[in-house]
Design a protein around this motif. Structure first.
Motif, PDB file in Angstrom:
ATOM      1  N   ARG A  62       0.833  -1.208   0.000  1.00  0.00           N
ATOM      2  CA  ARG A  62       0.000   0.000   0.000  1.00  0.00           C
ATOM      3  C   ARG A  62       0.867   1.257   0.000  1.00  0.00           C
ATOM      4  NH1 ARG A  62      -3.159  -2.957   3.724  1.00  0.00           N
ATOM      5  NH2 ARG A  62      -2.162  -1.860   5.452  1.00  0.00           N
ATOM      6  N   SER A  63       1.887   1.228   0.839  1.00  0.00           N
ATOM      7  CA  SER A  63       2.766   2.395   0.941  1.00  0.00           C
ATOM      8  C   SER A  63       3.509   2.642  -0.368  1.00  0.00           C
ATOM      9  CB  SER A  63       3.765   2.185   2.085  1.00  0.00           C
ATOM     10  OG  SER A  63       4.659   3.272   2.189  1.00  0.00           O
ATOM     11  N   ALA A  64       4.030   1.568  -0.957  1.00  0.00           N
ATOM     12  CA  ALA A  64       4.787   1.697  -2.209  1.00  0.00           C
ATOM     13  C   ALA A  64       3.887   2.159  -3.351  1.00  0.00           C
ATOM     14  CB  ALA A  64       5.433   0.362  -2.563  1.00  0.00           C
ATOM     15  N   THR A  65       2.660   1.631  -3.403  1.00  0.00           N
ATOM     16  CA  THR A  65       1.722   2.018  -4.464  1.00  0.00           C
ATOM     17  C   THR A  65       1.374   3.495  -4.366  1.00  0.00           C
ATOM     18  OG1 THR A  65       0.764  -0.201  -4.557  1.00  0.00           O
ATOM     19  CG2 THR A  65      -0.559   1.602  -5.448  1.00  0.00           C
ATOM     20  N   ALA A  66       1.150   3.973  -3.142  1.00  0.00           N
ATOM     21  CA  ALA A  66       0.829   5.390  -2.946  1.00  0.00           C
ATOM     22  C   ALA A  66       1.995   6.281  -3.368  1.00  0.00           C
ATOM     23  CB  ALA A  66       0.472   5.641  -1.484  1.00  0.00           C
ATOM     24  N   LEU A  67       3.210   5.862  -3.015  1.00  0.00           N
ATOM     25  CA  LEU A  67       4.393   6.649  -3.373  1.00  0.00           C
ATOM     26  C   LEU A  67       4.608   6.676  -4.881  1.00  0.00           C
ATOM     27  CD1 LEU A  67       6.931   8.227  -2.683  1.00  0.00           C
ATOM     28  CD2 LEU A  67       8.116   6.062  -2.304  1.00  0.00           C
ATOM     29  N   LEU A  68       4.491   5.516  -5.526  1.00  0.00           N
ATOM     30  CA  LEU A  68       4.683   5.450  -6.972  1.00  0.00           C
ATOM     31  C   LEU A  68       3.629   6.255  -7.720  1.00  0.00           C
ATOM     32  CD1 LEU A  68       5.662   1.678  -7.369  1.00  0.00           C
ATOM     33  CD2 LEU A  68       7.158   3.668  -7.627  1.00  0.00           C
ATOM     34  N   THR A  69       2.401   6.239  -7.209  1.00  0.00           N
ATOM     35  CA  THR A  69       1.339   7.044  -7.814  1.00  0.00           C
ATOM     36  C   THR A  69       1.652   8.528  -7.700  1.00  0.00           C
ATOM     37  OG1 THR A  69      -0.334   5.368  -7.308  1.00  0.00           O
ATOM     38  CG2 THR A  69      -1.122   7.596  -7.757  1.00  0.00           C
ATOM     39  N   LYS A  70       2.144   8.930  -6.534  1.00  0.00           N
ATOM     40  CA  LYS A  70       2.530  10.333  -6.320  1.00  0.00           C
ATOM     41  C   LYS A  70       3.634  10.735  -7.282  1.00  0.00           C
ATOM     42  CE  LYS A  70       4.234  13.452  -2.668  1.00  0.00           C
ATOM     43  NZ  LYS A  70       5.550  13.822  -3.265  1.00  0.00           N
ATOM     44  N   LEU A  71       4.655   9.889  -7.443  1.00  0.00           N
ATOM     45  CA  LEU A  71       5.764  10.191  -8.351  1.00  0.00           C
ATOM     46  C   LEU A  71       5.283  10.270  -9.793  1.00  0.00           C
ATOM     47  CD1 LEU A  71       8.653   7.973  -6.889  1.00  0.00           C
ATOM     48  CD2 LEU A  71       8.196  10.407  -6.503  1.00  0.00           C
ATOM     49  N   ARG A  72       4.380   9.361 -10.170  1.00  0.00           N
ATOM     50  CA  ARG A  72       3.847   9.367 -11.537  1.00  0.00           C
ATOM     51  C   ARG A  72       3.081  10.662 -11.813  1.00  0.00           C
ATOM     52  NH1 ARG A  72       5.421   7.654 -15.977  1.00  0.00           N
ATOM     53  NH2 ARG A  72       5.263   9.903 -16.286  1.00  0.00           N
ATOM     54  N   ASN A  73       2.266  11.072 -10.844  1.00  0.00           N
ATOM     55  CA  ASN A  73       1.502  12.312 -11.003  1.00  0.00           C
ATOM     56  C   ASN A  73       2.423  13.526 -11.093  1.00  0.00           C
ATOM     57  OD1 ASN A  73      -0.909  10.898 -10.909  1.00  0.00           O
ATOM     58  ND2 ASN A  73      -1.222  11.240  -8.720  1.00  0.00           N
ATOM     59  N   GLU A  74       3.482  13.525 -10.287  1.00  0.00           N
ATOM     60  CA  GLU A  74       4.413  14.654 -10.306  1.00  0.00           C
ATOM     61  C   GLU A  74       5.225  14.675 -11.597  1.00  0.00           C
ATOM     62  OE1 GLU A  74       6.693  14.437  -6.722  1.00  0.00           O
ATOM     63  OE2 GLU A  74       5.032  15.121  -5.462  1.00  0.00           O
ATOM     64  N   ARG A  75       5.537  13.500 -12.145  1.00  0.00           N
ATOM     65  CA  ARG A  75       6.238  13.475 -13.429  1.00  0.00           C
ATOM     66  C   ARG A  75       5.319  13.934 -14.549  1.00  0.00           C
ATOM     67  NH1 ARG A  75      11.049  12.216 -16.203  1.00  0.00           N
ATOM     68  NH2 ARG A  75      10.572  13.204 -18.205  1.00  0.00           N
ATOM     69  N   ASP A  76       4.058  13.524 -14.497  1.00  0.00           N
ATOM     70  CA  ASP A  76       3.081  13.978 -15.495  1.00  0.00           C
ATOM     71  C   ASP A  76       2.942  15.498 -15.448  1.00  0.00           C
ATOM     72  OD1 ASP A  76       2.654  11.400 -16.320  1.00  0.00           O
ATOM     73  OD2 ASP A  76       0.790  11.129 -15.189  1.00  0.00           O
ATOM     74  N   ALA A  77       2.944  16.049 -14.237  1.00  0.00           N
ATOM     75  CA  ALA A  77       2.844  17.503 -14.082  1.00  0.00           C
ATOM     76  C   ALA A  77       4.046  18.196 -14.708  1.00  0.00           C
ATOM     77  CB  ALA A  77       2.733  17.865 -12.598  1.00  0.00           C
ATOM     78  N   LEU A  78       5.235  17.619 -14.519  1.00  0.00           N
ATOM     79  CA  LEU A  78       6.446  18.174 -15.114  1.00  0.00           C
ATOM     80  C   LEU A  78       6.367  18.149 -16.631  1.00  0.00           C
ATOM     81  CD1 LEU A  78       9.373  19.188 -15.043  1.00  0.00           C
ATOM     82  CD2 LEU A  78      10.114  16.810 -14.783  1.00  0.00           C
ATOM     83  N   ASP A  79       5.966  17.021 -17.198  1.00  0.00           N
ATOM     84  CA  ASP A  79       5.870  16.900 -18.655  1.00  0.00           C
ATOM     85  C   ASP A  79       4.870  17.897 -19.227  1.00  0.00           C
ATOM     86  OD1 ASP A  79       7.751  14.890 -18.635  1.00  0.00           O
ATOM     87  OD2 ASP A  79       6.275  13.259 -18.654  1.00  0.00           O
ATOM     88  N   ARG A  80       3.735  18.068 -18.538  1.00  0.00           N
ATOM     89  CA  ARG A  80       2.703  18.989 -19.029  1.00  0.00           C
ATOM     90  C   ARG A  80       3.195  20.428 -19.026  1.00  0.00           C
ATOM     91  NH1 ARG A  80      -0.780  15.757 -15.890  1.00  0.00           N
ATOM     92  NH2 ARG A  80      -0.701  17.281 -14.202  1.00  0.00           N
ATOM     93  N   ILE A  81       3.849  20.840 -17.941  1.00  0.00           N
ATOM     94  CA  ILE A  81       4.275  22.231 -17.844  1.00  0.00           C
ATOM     95  C   ILE A  81       5.411  22.522 -18.812  1.00  0.00           C
ATOM     96  CG2 ILE A  81       6.006  22.017 -15.998  1.00  0.00           C
ATOM     97  CD1 ILE A  81       3.306  24.744 -16.299  1.00  0.00           C
TER      98      ILE A  81
END
Length: 201
Positions: A31-50
């Motif tokens: 659960r902890s790893a999934t939450a962290l990986l999801t957070k990193l994926r969202n933050e990388r998506d935000a970087l790519d978009r900007i």
């Protein structure tokens, strides 16, 4: 515990005495790893978009200049997105260089400069005049800032930067500046010791 680190997980595994406890620990880790990986994926998506948005805006400005007009205007919503200092993630090399950065609604804050390992991303940021930094006192995430919002780290807080800043924010800033000073002194001492060893050999 959301703040558990590698040592905490290792100790928890070593303390397991039953299959059921190990199974529960594995579920918690998943659960902890999934939450962290999801957070990193969202933050990388935000970087790519900007980065994509900034690149398009630069291309439009270039076309406007090429057409001999300076009437190009950025839509207000686009301008807000362009200047928003969202938390992002990328595979980076953390340098030993500290700086001060200007964050939204905060005084100048200590940060460590980071270098993107991906050549394409590194080239894009250089072209756009942006830099990735790791804010001292933040856990894990990176910030993308304009080069004009970065200045040299002196280890001293300018009183003028504290005007109108709440007491708790001031206290956090002083703690983070002190932390950055200690880390930098440790890096310099390690570098000097390494040089001495090389000279001696």
């Amino acid at each position: 515990d959301d703040g558990a680190n590698r040592v905490d997980w290792r100790d928890a595994v070593k303390s397991c005495r039953t299959i059921s406890r190990m199974a529960a620990l594995c579920c918690a880790f998943s659960r902890s790893a999934t939450a962290l990986l999801t957070k990193l994926r969202n933050e990388r998506d935000a970087l790519d978009r900007i980065v994509e948005l900034w690149t398009k805006e630069e291309e439009r400005r270039a076309r406007s200049r090429g057409a001999g007009t300076n009437k190009y205007k950025i839509h207000s919503s686009t301008h807000k997105a362009l200047n928003k200092q969202t938390e992002v993630w990328a595979d980076v090399q953390y340098t030993k260089e500290f700086c001060m950065v200007k964050l939204d609604n905060f005084p100048w804050w200590p940060a460590k400069k980071c270098e993107a390992k991906e050549a394409l991303l590194a080239n894009s940021l250089e072209t756009l005049g942006r830099e990735l930094v790791s804010i001292v006192g933040e856990d894990g995430s990176l910030r993308l800032v304009k080069l004009e919002d970065v200045r040299k780290f002196t280890g001293v807080v300018d009183d003028a930067d504290l005007v109108g800043i709440k007491k708790d924010i001031r206290s956090q800033l002083m703690d983070c500046v002190a932390m950055a000073r200690r880390i930098r002194r440790g890096n310099e001492s390690h570098h000097a010791f390494s040089d001495e060893k090389k000279t001696a050999s």
